[in-house]
Design an enzyme around this catalytic site. Structure first.
Site, PDB file in Angstrom:
ATOM      1  N   LYS A   1     -17.860  69.808  -5.259  1.00 14.05           N
ATOM      2  CA  LYS A   1     -17.186  71.033  -4.838  1.00 14.05           C
ATOM      3  C   LYS A   1     -16.981  72.004  -6.019  1.00 14.05           C
ATOM      4  CE  LYS A   1     -16.021  69.489  -0.547  1.00 14.05           C
ATOM      5  NZ  LYS A   1     -16.732  68.210  -0.456  1.00 14.05           N
TER       6      LYS A   1
HETATM    7  C1  LIG Z   1     -17.447  67.495   0.497  1.00 13.81           C
HETATM    8  C2  LIG Z   1     -18.161  66.267   0.093  1.00 13.81           C
HETATM    9  C3  LIG Z   1     -19.300  65.800   0.791  1.00 13.81           C
HETATM   10  C4  LIG Z   1     -19.834  66.495   2.037  1.00 13.81           C
HETATM   11  O1  LIG Z   1     -20.413  67.736   1.759  1.00 13.81           O
HETATM   12  P1  LIG Z   1     -20.672  68.806   2.922  1.00 13.81           P
HETATM   13  O2  LIG Z   1     -21.113  70.029   2.251  1.00 13.81           O
HETATM   14  O3  LIG Z   1     -19.354  68.963   3.625  1.00 13.81           O
HETATM   15  O4  LIG Z   1     -21.711  68.228   3.826  1.00 13.81           O
HETATM   16  C5  LIG Z   1     -19.955  64.676   0.321  1.00 13.81           C
HETATM   17  N1  LIG Z   1     -19.488  64.009  -0.758  1.00 13.81           N
HETATM   18  C6  LIG Z   1     -18.397  64.409  -1.446  1.00 13.81           C
HETATM   19  C7  LIG Z   1     -17.939  63.611  -2.608  1.00 13.81           C
HETATM   20  C8  LIG Z   1     -17.697  65.552  -1.049  1.00 13.81           C
HETATM   21  O5  LIG Z   1     -16.597  65.939  -1.740  1.00 13.81           O
END
Ligand SMILES: *Cc1c(COP(=O)(O)O)cnc(C)c1O
Length: 497
Positions: A113
């Site tokens: 993120k």
């Molecule tokens: C948010 C997240 C995901 C999923 O990603 P999306 O873009 O919502 O599909 C997968 N792994 C981790 C560690 C995340 O923080």
């Protein structure tokens, strides 16, 4: 470049507007009206550049109402030395002969993120300058863990902004709670609520339309915005790292120019894998996009049978950031695959809202199959994959990345496909020490997070990230639990209005 809404093609707005609004007023998501292209020659040119230069180049194709100076300022600020543990920002690491891991967790909060949320505050404040003068922006976030912390780190001490994060008291891991409770910065506030993630999310949604709050905001010269993953400003920085990974493989001679690669993405809200699809549509040579789900396999079923059905049991898993039954960003894919058919998409979204399910047309289904493959991985297999991957390749993965690795192994067995493959690694294994330790030792680990970090360092011979080790000495600043029905009061208290 202009943007429109997935539910109304008559919408025609600039990227600055798209970033400050977050969502179109018809409930649709903003999408660019055309997809810019990257040629093989462009890719060859980018291969010799740094991550920061690659990002500037890709982002300027989409954010055309920003000057090059503005884009340079934003990108350099977000990815400058010291913010990410690696100069490569998103390094590509070898797993086997033709399998690679794209590490997206080198940022301040150890999850992918950060790749978007380090950049979004810059774009948002620049966009706001273009649009709404000197109003202070309040970012509201409901989080199930990773987004909240990444948004707090991105927005901390950014002038002209305040950020308020709500999380479900019982719904996040200990490490995630600790990360948020100790958050530094003069413009941040964090509140636990005595409800689940849906309560937090619904509460935040209703705040956006609450008359009393809107009135107070006006009095205090404040305005709302959202750092949610449906904001285009979060999606566009994610396109960069897929192109960058291809450049890295090319530069080190692992692939030839034009050679197609597979991309595997552990998926929840469908944001990360959608960014990979945009990269494909721009011209990145991609064979298959492989969507990996955990036990909540609503997306895998959708891709395999063409029907989306959220009327099913919700499971809490060891890969919590993928525990989701409504994948919001899928709407953008439906829009693209249906040939930008806004009425069709609106219809499907009404069905999802009213009945909890919809089935796509044969045309959309065959396009889905052309670009995507999908699989799921249960809890036992997640643990087994972490152990096998560590024992066989010496690579320590977190629980989310392990889902991706496992689904890729299944794909390889079923198809015999031997294309070079890049697997997105979405979090540091040290962010989920209890599950990773259990996978490696079979023993139920201790309860102290920092003892677990030390234990995991010892077993793996890998140093834990400083960002997590350092939490030990930080004072807890936010420990109040609010009632889920009283989030208005929480907002007033926290903002001091
Ligand atoms: C948010 C997240 C995901 C999923 O990603 P999306 O873009 O919502 O599909 C997968 N792994 C981790 C560690 C995340 O923080």
């Amino acid at each position: 470049m202009q943007y429109t809404s997935t539910r109304n093609n008559a919408v025609n707005v600039s990227s600055a507007r798209v970033i400050t609004d977050g969502l179109s007023s018809d409930g649709g998501l903003y999408v660019p009206t055309e997809i810019p292209s990257v040629s093989l020659r462009d890719i060859m040119r980018l291969a010799d550049k740094s991550y920061i230069e690659r990002a500037k180049s890709v982002l300027s194709l989409f954010l055309t109402d920003f000057t090059q100076e503005e884009i340079d300022y934003c990108v350099e600020g977000a990815y400058k030395k010291g913010k990410f543990d690696s100069i490569a920002v998103a390094p590509v690491v070898r797993l086997t002969e033709n399998e690679y891991v794209l590490e997206l967790f080198k940022g301040p909060t150890c999850a992918f993120k950060d790749m978007a949320l380090q950049l979004l505050p810059y774009f948002l404040t620049e966009s706001a300058k273009k649009r709404q003068g000197n109003k202070e922006i309040v970012i509201l976030v409901a989080t199930s863990g990773d987004t909240g912390k990444a948004a707090l780190e991105g927005f901390k001490d950014v002038s002209g902004t305040k950020i308020v994060v709500f999380y479900p008291d019982m719904g996040v891991s200990n490490m995630q709670k600790l990360q948020m409770a100790t958050q530094e910065g003069s413009n941040v506030a964090v509140a636990a609520i005595n409800g689940n993630f849906d309560d937090a999310q619904n509460g935040v949604k209703s705040i956006f339309t609450n008359e009393e709050i809107l009135g107070k905001f006006k009095e205090n010269n404040l305005t709302f915005s959202s750092a949610n993953s449906i904001n285009w400003g979060r999606l566009v920085p994610q396109i960069v790292y897929y192109i960058s990974a291809y450049c890295d493989l090319l530069k080190t001679g692992k692939i030839k120019l034009g050679e197609k690669i597979n991309i595997v993405v552990p998926t929840g809200n469908f944001g990360n894998i959608l960014a990979a699809y945009y990269a494909l549509r721009m011209g990145l040579p991609v064979n298959k996009l492989i969507c990996a789900s955990n036990k909540n396999k609503v997306l895998t079923d959708f891709i395999n049978i063409g029907s989306y059905n959220r009327n099913r049991e919700f499971y809490t898993t060891v890969s919590p950031s993928m525990d989701i039954l409504i994948s919001s960003n899928l709407e953008r894919l439906l829009y693209l695959l249906s040939g930008e058919d806004d009425e069709y998409v609106s219809g499907l979204m009404s069905l999802l809202n009213e009945k909890g399910e919809y089935t796509v047309s044969g045309t959309v289904k065959s396009k889905l199959k052309e670009f995507f493959s999908a699989g799921s991985c249960g809890e036992e297999d997640t643990f087994a994959t972490i152990a096998d991957c560590f024992n066989e390749y010496g690579y320590l993965s977190d629980t989310h990345t392990a889902v991706g690795i496992n689904v890729y192994e299944q794909y390889k067995k079923e198809t015999g496909d031997s294309c070079t493959t890049v697997i997105a690694a979405t979090a540091s294994p040290f962010k989920f020490p209890s599950a990773v330790l259990f996978a490696l030792t079979g023993e139920t680990p201790r309860t102290d997070e920092f003892e677990m970090l030390a234990e995991l360092e010892k077993i793996s011979k890998i140093a834990a990230p400083e960002q997590l080790l350092g939490l030990k000495d930080k004072p807890v600043r936010f420990d109040k639990i609010y009632d889920k029905n009283n989030m208005t009061e929480a907002i007033f208290t926290m903002l001091g209005i």
